[in-house]
Scaffold this motif. Structure first.
Motif, short mmCIF file in Angstrom:
data_model
loop_
_atom_site.label_atom_id
_atom_site.label_comp_id
_atom_site.label_asym_id
_atom_site.label_seq_id
_atom_site.Cartn_x
_atom_site.Cartn_y
_atom_site.Cartn_z
N LEU A 76 8.17 6.08 6.75
CA LEU A 76 8.52 5.36 5.53
C LEU A 76 7.39 5.47 4.52
CD1 LEU A 76 10.00 2.07 7.05
CD2 LEU A 76 11.30 3.92 5.98
N ARG A 77 7.75 5.56 3.24
CA ARG A 77 6.75 5.57 2.16
C ARG A 77 6.73 4.19 1.50
NH1 ARG A 77 8.77 9.52 -1.99
NH2 ARG A 77 10.77 8.86 -1.18
N PRO A 78 5.73 3.37 1.76
CA PRO A 78 5.71 2.02 1.18
C PRO A 78 5.35 2.05 -0.30
CG PRO A 78 3.73 2.36 2.49
CD PRO A 78 4.57 3.60 2.64
N CYS A 79 6.01 1.17 -1.06
CA CYS A 79 5.68 0.98 -2.47
C CYS A 79 6.04 -0.45 -2.84
CB CYS A 79 6.38 1.99 -3.36
SG CYS A 79 8.18 1.91 -3.30
N LEU A 103 10.53 -0.40 0.37
CA LEU A 103 10.41 -1.08 -0.92
C LEU A 103 10.01 -2.53 -0.68
CD1 LEU A 103 10.96 -0.53 -3.99
CD2 LEU A 103 13.22 -1.52 -3.61
N VAL A 104 8.80 -2.89 -1.06
CA VAL A 104 8.28 -4.23 -0.87
C VAL A 104 8.53 -5.02 -2.14
CG1 VAL A 104 6.27 -5.63 -0.27
CG2 VAL A 104 6.53 -3.32 0.69
N VAL A 105 9.21 -6.16 -2.00
CA VAL A 105 9.64 -6.94 -3.17
C VAL A 105 9.14 -8.39 -3.02
CG1 VAL A 105 11.62 -7.66 -4.57
CG2 VAL A 105 11.74 -5.53 -3.24
N ALA A 113 4.63 -14.99 -7.46
CA ALA A 113 4.64 -13.60 -6.98
C ALA A 113 3.25 -12.98 -7.14
CB ALA A 113 5.69 -12.79 -7.74
N ARG A 114 2.60 -13.25 -8.26
CA ARG A 114 1.23 -12.75 -8.44
C ARG A 114 0.28 -13.35 -7.40
NH1 ARG A 114 2.73 -12.29 -14.00
NH2 ARG A 114 2.38 -14.50 -14.40
N LEU A 119 -3.16 -13.05 -2.48
CA LEU A 119 -3.46 -13.52 -1.12
C LEU A 119 -3.27 -12.44 -0.06
CD1 LEU A 119 -1.85 -17.08 -1.22
CD2 LEU A 119 -4.30 -16.49 -1.29
N ASN A 120 -2.59 -11.36 -0.42
CA ASN A 120 -2.32 -10.25 0.51
C ASN A 120 -2.81 -8.96 -0.12
OD1 ASN A 120 -0.41 -11.63 2.69
ND2 ASN A 120 0.23 -12.37 0.69
N PRO A 121 -4.12 -8.70 -0.06
CA PRO A 121 -4.68 -7.55 -0.77
C PRO A 121 -4.08 -6.21 -0.38
CG PRO A 121 -6.38 -8.70 0.52
CD PRO A 121 -5.11 -9.49 0.63
N GLU A 122 -3.48 -6.13 0.82
CA GLU A 122 -2.85 -4.87 1.22
C GLU A 122 -1.69 -4.51 0.29
OE1 GLU A 122 -3.12 -7.94 2.75
OE2 GLU A 122 -2.46 -7.55 4.79
N LEU A 123 -1.09 -5.52 -0.35
CA LEU A 123 -0.02 -5.25 -1.32
C LEU A 123 -0.56 -4.58 -2.57
CD1 LEU A 123 2.06 -8.56 -1.08
CD2 LEU A 123 2.53 -6.36 0.02
N ALA A 124 -1.71 -5.05 -3.03
CA ALA A 124 -2.30 -4.48 -4.24
C ALA A 124 -2.69 -3.02 -4.03
CB ALA A 124 -3.52 -5.30 -4.66
#
Length: 198
Positions: A76-79, A103-105, A113-114, A119-124
């Motif tokens: 999977l290609r995460p975005c 697809l991470v939403v 949401a910000r 709080l989850n730097p892996e998302l950034a």
């Protein structure tokens, strides 16, 4: 005393939406990260998306244990579906030969949401993608904070229709429309016009 509610869609039993919720397949894996304040909201569209898509998962929290492993799933290609600086048009990733997307939403108000991203730097660290400009919402009960702002469910439908064209995901919006219509009926047409139509 609260009215009895459906354990699946969380709506009051007399307004249960389950019969309208489809069970759609998608090549794209959808991971919805929901802020806890949204879980029992009357207009919880993220839950409708998770129930209507077989390849979707809904996690509730502010910090998500095991997120790194979920984002690193092979094949999977995460975005991250979130507008902002550096966000690429989602259409650029829509190639059928490549690995499917994860697809991470994030789901919550823009501020919340910000906060999830903070709080989850892996998302950034994920590649960020955005929907095209000019989309309009059917969400007649909330004032959009900016032009083109969509509910979480509408954003997911728009994203999947870009990435998986020509497949249609419009049936996901059937329970959404019923939810909005039910809320308007409950408040009364006069109250709706006075507070939501300008």
């Amino acid at each position: 005393m609260p009215r009895p509610s459906c354990s699946r869609c969380y709506r009051p039993l007399d307004r249960c939406l389950c019969a309208l919720i489809p069970a759609l397949d998608s090549r794209t894996r959808v991971l919805i990260l929901q802020h806890p304040s949204e879980t029992r909201h009357a207009l919880n569209t993220a839950r409708l998306a998770a129930l209507g898509l077989r390849n979707a998962e809904l996690l509730v929290g502010e910090r998500f244990a095991g997120l790194v492993e979920r984002l690193a799933r092979p094949g999977l290609r995460p975005c991250l579906l979130f507008p902002g600086d550096g966000a690429q048009p989602l259409g650029g990733l829509a190639t059928s030969a490549a690995e499917p997307l994860l697809l991470v939403v994030p789901d919550g108000t823009w501020r919340k949401a910000r906060k999830l991203l903070y709080l989850n730097p892996e998302l950034a660290a994920l590649p960020r993608v955005a929907l095209p400009e000019g989309l309009s919402s059917r969400y007649r009960l909330r004032k959009a904070p900016m032009p083109g702002a969509l509910s979480t469910l509408e954003a997911i439908v728009a994203a999947l229709e870009i990435v998986e064209a020509p497949q249609s995901f419009q049936s996901l919006l059937v329970p959404f429309d019923a939810l909005i219509d039910g809320q308007i009926a409950a408040m009364g047409e006069d109250t709706f016009r006075r507070n939501h139509q300008r």
